[in-house]
Design a protein around this motif. Structure first.
Motif, mmCIF file in Angstrom:
data_model
loop_
_atom_site.group_PDB
_atom_site.id
_atom_site.type_symbol
_atom_site.label_atom_id
_atom_site.label_comp_id
_atom_site.label_asym_id
_atom_site.label_seq_id
_atom_site.Cartn_x
_atom_site.Cartn_y
_atom_site.Cartn_z
ATOM 1 N N PHE A 145 0.840 -1.212 0.000
ATOM 2 C CA PHE A 145 0.000 0.000 0.000
ATOM 3 C C PHE A 145 0.870 1.256 0.000
ATOM 4 N N TYR A 146 1.895 1.285 0.860
ATOM 5 C CA TYR A 146 2.763 2.446 0.928
ATOM 6 C C TYR A 146 3.480 2.672 -0.405
ATOM 7 N N VAL A 147 3.916 1.590 -1.035
ATOM 8 C CA VAL A 147 4.649 1.717 -2.290
ATOM 9 C C VAL A 147 3.720 2.212 -3.399
ATOM 10 N N SER A 148 2.545 1.599 -3.522
ATOM 11 C CA SER A 148 1.637 1.959 -4.622
ATOM 12 C C SER A 148 1.035 3.346 -4.424
ATOM 13 N N VAL A 150 4.793 10.898 -7.546
ATOM 14 C CA VAL A 150 5.012 11.191 -8.961
ATOM 15 C C VAL A 150 4.092 12.313 -9.427
ATOM 16 N N PHE A 151 2.833 12.271 -9.023
ATOM 17 C CA PHE A 151 1.865 13.284 -9.453
ATOM 18 C C PHE A 151 2.282 14.676 -8.989
ATOM 19 N N LEU A 152 2.602 14.819 -7.705
ATOM 20 C CA LEU A 152 2.964 16.129 -7.171
ATOM 21 C C LEU A 152 4.317 16.601 -7.697
ATOM 22 N N THR A 153 5.246 15.677 -7.884
ATOM 23 C CA THR A 153 6.561 16.054 -8.405
ATOM 24 C C THR A 153 6.452 16.572 -9.830
ATOM 25 N N VAL A 154 5.622 15.919 -10.637
ATOM 26 C CA VAL A 154 5.427 16.362 -12.020
ATOM 27 C C VAL A 154 4.785 17.749 -12.057
ATOM 28 N N LEU A 155 3.780 17.975 -11.216
ATOM 29 C CA LEU A 155 3.140 19.291 -11.175
ATOM 30 C C LEU A 155 4.130 20.374 -10.761
ATOM 31 N N GLY A 156 4.890 20.094 -9.704
ATOM 32 C CA GLY A 156 5.850 21.084 -9.239
ATOM 33 C C GLY A 156 6.944 21.357 -10.255
ATOM 34 N N ALA A 157 7.449 20.301 -10.889
ATOM 35 C CA ALA A 157 8.513 20.470 -11.876
ATOM 36 C C ALA A 157 8.018 21.249 -13.086
ATOM 37 N N VAL A 161 6.052 12.771 -23.856
ATOM 38 C CA VAL A 161 7.450 12.903 -24.274
ATOM 39 C C VAL A 161 8.392 12.588 -23.114
ATOM 40 N N ALA A 162 7.928 12.813 -21.887
ATOM 41 C CA ALA A 162 8.786 12.681 -20.709
ATOM 42 C C ALA A 162 8.636 11.344 -19.995
ATOM 43 N N MET A 163 8.111 10.330 -20.651
ATOM 44 C CA MET A 163 7.915 9.045 -19.983
ATOM 45 C C MET A 163 9.211 8.432 -19.437
ATOM 46 N N PRO A 164 10.364 8.589 -20.111
ATOM 47 C CA PRO A 164 11.602 8.040 -19.515
ATOM 48 C C PRO A 164 11.910 8.611 -18.132
ATOM 49 N N VAL A 165 11.767 9.924 -17.971
ATOM 50 C CA VAL A 165 12.080 10.512 -16.672
ATOM 51 C C VAL A 165 10.988 10.172 -15.653
ATOM 52 N N ILE A 166 9.751 9.987 -16.107
ATOM 53 C CA ILE A 166 8.693 9.547 -15.196
ATOM 54 C C ILE A 166 9.005 8.156 -14.663
ATOM 55 N N ALA A 167 9.505 7.281 -15.535
ATOM 56 C CA ALA A 167 9.906 5.939 -15.094
ATOM 57 C C ALA A 167 11.037 6.019 -14.082
ATOM 58 N N VAL A 168 11.949 6.955 -14.275
ATOM 59 C CA VAL A 168 13.087 7.111 -13.368
ATOM 60 C C VAL A 168 12.613 7.475 -11.966
ATOM 61 N N ILE A 169 11.810 8.518 -11.845
ATOM 62 C CA ILE A 169 11.402 8.949 -10.512
ATOM 63 C C ILE A 169 10.427 7.955 -9.888
ATOM 64 N N THR A 170 9.660 7.247 -10.712
ATOM 65 C CA THR A 170 8.789 6.199 -10.166
ATOM 66 C C THR A 170 9.619 5.125 -9.481
ATOM 67 N N LEU A 171 10.715 4.733 -10.105
ATOM 68 C CA LEU A 171 11.602 3.745 -9.507
ATOM 69 C C LEU A 171 12.264 4.291 -8.246
ATOM 70 N N PHE A 172 12.716 5.527 -8.297
ATOM 71 C CA PHE A 172 13.342 6.132 -7.122
ATOM 72 C C PHE A 172 12.379 6.159 -5.937
ATOM 73 N N TYR A 173 11.166 6.640 -6.195
ATOM 74 C CA TYR A 173 10.180 6.720 -5.117
ATOM 75 C C TYR A 173 9.767 5.326 -4.640
ATOM 76 N N GLY A 174 9.536 4.403 -5.582
ATOM 77 C CA GLY A 174 9.102 3.064 -5.208
ATOM 78 C C GLY A 174 10.112 2.343 -4.346
ATOM 79 N N VAL A 175 11.379 2.377 -4.732
ATOM 80 C CA VAL A 175 12.426 1.727 -3.941
ATOM 81 C C VAL A 175 12.572 2.418 -2.583
#
Length: 291
Positions: free
Chosen positions: A80-83, A90-97, A191-205
């Motif tokens: 639950f915490y991971v998902s 990811v949602f808030l980071t994308v908005l802020g960025a 266009v930014a899906m690669p970087v979205i995958a990156v931060i998703t992995l960072f946050y998930g781990v």
């Protein structure tokens, strides 16, 4: 074709030998834990030195671990915490960025200064605890999700990537009447899906390995993540409750194999996923190093 000299051949042999030895040194701790988790408890306790193969094979430790309701509950909590946590992150980071990457936003540099400032200076643990307590998040799941909703480093990575996207894409969408939300979700994000995958992995781990925040903010064991249960098993006598029905002489050896089995169960998902997604971690580091 280039013919390798003797010096190049010697270098290649030495380099390969060194990397093989280094790989074995890095891999052996995991192999040791794996073999110890399926070894006979008494044979494992009597063994000294390197463990190169299981000392008898038994899966009793894994059975005892999965029979422990705390492990199952904490595993579900971690999922639950991971998902949920990663989705919010990811949602808030994308908005802020997106906001701080827009050239027409005059305060973007000032906002970035204050964001980066938080990477080097913070109020500390006690003010953080008081703040979370004031918000009423103590002993709730949200105490592990809301306070760390945005990681500044990840926001910088996404901002750097957004800045590198050609302005013509946004300008063409604006001419067609698209607002900022449509530009972000229909033009920028695909266009930014690669970087979205990156931060998703960072946050998930990060969520998967997190235990300190749970130890500080949670009191209800039904909310514990699996990493906190693993910590208790490793540094305390929690394994005694998992060896009920065993003789006194059997409890200590079985308890040791239970610790090894719990480590394998907790770390195996990440170890299985990471090799498949390693390139995204490398890409994330390279993106963050651009500016």
């Amino acid at each position: 074709m280039h013919k390798k000299s003797n010096y190049e051949k010697i270098f290649n042999v030495g380099n390969i030998t060194f990397m093989m030895i280094f790989s074995i040194i890095c891999l052996y701790p995991f192999i040791h834990v794996l073999f110890a988790s399926i070894s006979q408890p008494f044979q494992m306790m009597a063994h000294r030195g390197l463990l190169l193969y299981p000392k008898g094979i038994t899966f009793q430790a894994y059975q005892l671990v999965f029979n422990n309701p705390s492990i199952v509950t904490s595993y579900m909590n971690t999922l639950f915490y991971v998902s949920t946590g990663t989705s919010i992150n990811v949602f808030l980071t994308v908005l802020g960025a997106y906001v701080v990457s827009r050239k027409q936003f005059l305060l973007r540099n000032h906002m970035m200064f204050f964001m980066v400032f938080t990477m080097f200076f913070s109020g500390g643990l006690i003010p953080s605890y008081i703040w979370i307590s004031t918000m009423g998040l103590i002993d709730t799941r949200w105490a592990l999700i809301i306070p760390g909703a945005i990681a500044t480093y990840n926001l910088i990575i996404v901002r750097t990537y957004f800045i590198g996207i050609p302005d013509s894409l946004e300008e063409s969408a604006s001419i067609d009447g698209a607002n900022d939300f449509l530009i972000l979700f229909k033009i920028i994000l695909p266009v930014a899906m690669p970087v979205i995958a990156v931060i998703t992995l960072f946050y998930g781990v990060g969520h998967w390995n997190s235990w300190f925040s749970a130890a500080i903010y949670l009191r209800n064991r039904d909310l514990y993540p699996v990493q906190l249960i693993l910590r208790e098993i490793l540094i305390s006598s929690v394994t005694e409750s998992m060896t009920t029905g065993q003789t006194t002489a059997d409890r200590e050896p079985i308890g040791e194999t239970i610790k090894y089995a719990t480590i394998i169960i907790v770390t195996l998902p990440v170890l299985m996923i990471y090799p498949l997604l390693q390139k995204y971690f490398v890409k994330g580091i390279m993106i963050g190093a651009i500016k």
